[in-house]
Design an enzyme around this catalytic site. Structure first.
Site, PDB file in Angstrom:
ATOM      1  N   HIS A 325       0.896  -1.191  -0.054  1.00 49.67           N
ATOM      2  CA  HIS A 325       0.242  -0.025  -0.027  1.00 49.67           C
ATOM      3  C   HIS A 325       0.886   1.076   0.071  1.00 49.67           C
ATOM      4  O   HIS A 325       0.398   2.226  -0.584  1.00 49.67           O
ATOM      5  CB  HIS A 325      -0.893   0.034   1.296  1.00 49.67           C
ATOM      6  CG  HIS A 325      -1.916  -0.937   0.991  1.00 49.67           C
ATOM      7  ND1 HIS A 325      -2.164  -2.365   1.461  1.00 49.67           N
ATOM      8  CD2 HIS A 325      -3.318  -0.664   0.696  1.00 49.67           C
ATOM      9  CE1 HIS A 325      -3.286  -2.573   1.151  1.00 49.67           C
ATOM     10  NE2 HIS A 325      -4.217  -1.650   0.709  1.00 49.67           N
ATOM     11  N   GLY A 326       2.032   1.239   0.488  1.00 51.61           N
ATOM     12  CA  GLY A 326       2.776   2.464   0.525  1.00 51.61           C
ATOM     13  C   GLY A 326       4.224   2.157   1.126  1.00 51.61           C
ATOM     14  O   GLY A 326       4.342   1.285   2.178  1.00 51.61           O
TER      15      GLY A 326
END
Length: 477
Positions: A325-326
């Site tokens: 996700h990041g």
């Protein structure tokens, strides 16, 4: 180009009729839809098209090499090359700054001075989504569950504009066979498509945007300036915002694909009604959950190599899912929280089985208690997901638990915020058959009444939603 905009409406009003006109001449249709998808993707930055074109060609070559190899060793080598290539590209664009910055900070702490100048790398939209789809194409070829087709088919699969930016993550076997299947515009479930698009627009434009602008963004940007009650409501509001935002995108994407004659897999199934974290991951971003299970958790050994290996595999899968996700420690912690609770739930199940104890009786009271516990665990984890840094997350919790702030004024908690949170929660408790009946009733209306109903709904959405439409949250992944 965002879905809930006039520019996309104009784009789709051109693409849809031309797509159906060209459908009988399939090769022309493929070239047209590929061009339309590249236009849609390159609308933000034309350089992104070069990246996805390179990914398409490279993965087609590698999948073909895997398929044509005569021995297992060569097949495995080509698979390793494909995985390394895809993850290398993803790591460069998404994680270069994260790893370099952390390495520099570590060296500086031990007395080795290193320049802090880090090259800024632009993050292409949706790179995580189309990279995972490309990987599944090569891996499924290696496993023998899918045979690579023509380059043009794979190119359409990877770039198809309804899902290229934020999913759902579609498997090759779910999409590519549909490209050459017979499509009859008279058999398209247009009523269901418009119903889904309308629901998705309401979730995004009204619920998600109201919560983002009126409470979530202010609370998370400067938590010290808000009361404990505003912090608490802001945390719950973000849980509803991200659900309404992402499931809204998915509803619109599935509806748009339906209007073009294609079916996407379901991606959400009332996740906040879950009774455990395992149940939550069966309902939240379901296509990612299945991808992580089939291409990461099971290859690591799943639960087949003893309890400690199972705990390790669960934690690795969720931590890597967080990093997907990041590139930030906040996402690592978010994944670790989910992984820890999954391990705890697995421990309880295995201990109960070892002791020969029956499953707990599924009473209404127990189910409500489990739902409340699961929802609050998910909300705590969402704080790390939303926070810009660990310090920001710490400030959120510090302000939440500060007794001096418990009874401070809370002007951000308005009727609109409360109604938006309530709408996001209530929507998930509506029985599936009720949604089915509503769709059926809409589909049986005369076309003029369907159009009138749709127009009224769009007018209400436009009236209730804040001015302007923010990008979908999952565009950054």
């Amino acid at each position: 180009m965002l879905f809930p905009t006039i520019s996309f409406a104009i784009f789709f009003m051109i693409v849809m009729p031309v797509s159906w006109l060209l459908m009988p001449t399939r090769h022309r249709w493929k070239l047209f839809i590929l061009a339309a998808s590249y236009f849609f993707y390159g609308y933000w930055d034309w350089r992104f098209c070069v990246l996805i074109a390179g990914s398409t060609i490279a993965n087609q070559v590698l999948a073909t090499a895997v398929f044509r190899s005569n021995n297992e060793r060569t097949r495995r080598i080509w698979l390793i090359v494909a995985v390394a290539t895809n993850l290398g590209v993803l790591a460069y664009f998404k994680y270069y700054g994260f790893f370099v910055s952390n390495a520099i900070n570590t060296l500086n702490r031990i007395g080795i001075e290193v320049s802090t100048n880090v090259i800024s790398v632009a993050l292409p939209l949706g790179i995580s989504f189309f990279t995972f789809q490309a990987l599944s194409y090569v891996i499924d070829t290696y496993r023998g569950t899918f045979k690579p087709g023509r380059l043009i088919d794979f190119a359409v699969f990877l770039s198809f504009f309804p899902h290229i930016i934020a999913g759902p993550i579609v498997r090759p076997a779910e999409f590519i066979p549909q490209i050459d299947a017979a499509h009859d515009p008279r058999k398209i479930d247009a009523s269901r498509a418009f119903f889904l698009i309308t629901i998705g627009l309401f979730k995004k434009v009204v619920i998600a945007n109201i919560l983002a602008t009126q409470i979530v963004d202010p609370v998370f940007s400067s938590p010290q300036q808000h009361s404990s009650l505003e912090i608490l409501v802001g945390i719950y509001a973000y849980a509803i915002q991200i659900y309404a935002d992402f499931s809204g995108y998915t509803d619109i994407a599935i509806g748009i694909a339906l209007l073009l004659g294609f079916r996407f897999p379901q991606n959400f199934d009332s996740p906040y009604t879950s009774t455990s974290i395992q149940d939550f991951w069966r309902r939240w971003h379901m296509t990612l959950s299945r991808w992580l299970r089939d291409y990461l958790y099971i290859p690591l050994g799943g639960n087949q190599r003893g309890k400690w290996s199972t705990y390790r595999n669960l934690m690795l899968t969720m931590i890597l899912g967080g990093l997907w996700h990041g590139a930030a420690w906040t996402f690592v912690i978010w994944g670790a929280i989910h992984g820890s609770f999954l391990c705890g739930e697995h421990f309880q199940r295995t201990r109960r089985l070892a002791q020969g104890l029956p499953d707990p009786v599924d009473t209404r009271a127990r189910r409500i208690r489990s739902q409340l516990i699961t929802f609050n665990v998910v909300c705590v984890a969402w704080v790390f997901f939303r926070a810009e840094s660990l310090e920001n997350a710490g400030n959120i919790f510090k302000q939440l638990l500060d007794p001096s702030q418990w009874f401070s004024a809370s002007p951000l908690i308005t009727l609109g915020v409360v109604l938006a949170i309530a709408a996001g929660l209530v929507e998930q408790y509506i029985p599936k058959d009720a949604w089915g009946r509503a769709m059926a009733r809409y589909s049986h209306l005369a076309p003029v009444w369907q159009g009138l109903t749709l127009g009224i709904c769009l007018l209400v959405i436009n009236t209730l939603g804040p001015r302007g439409v923010a990008p979908f949250i999952y565009f950054q992944f």
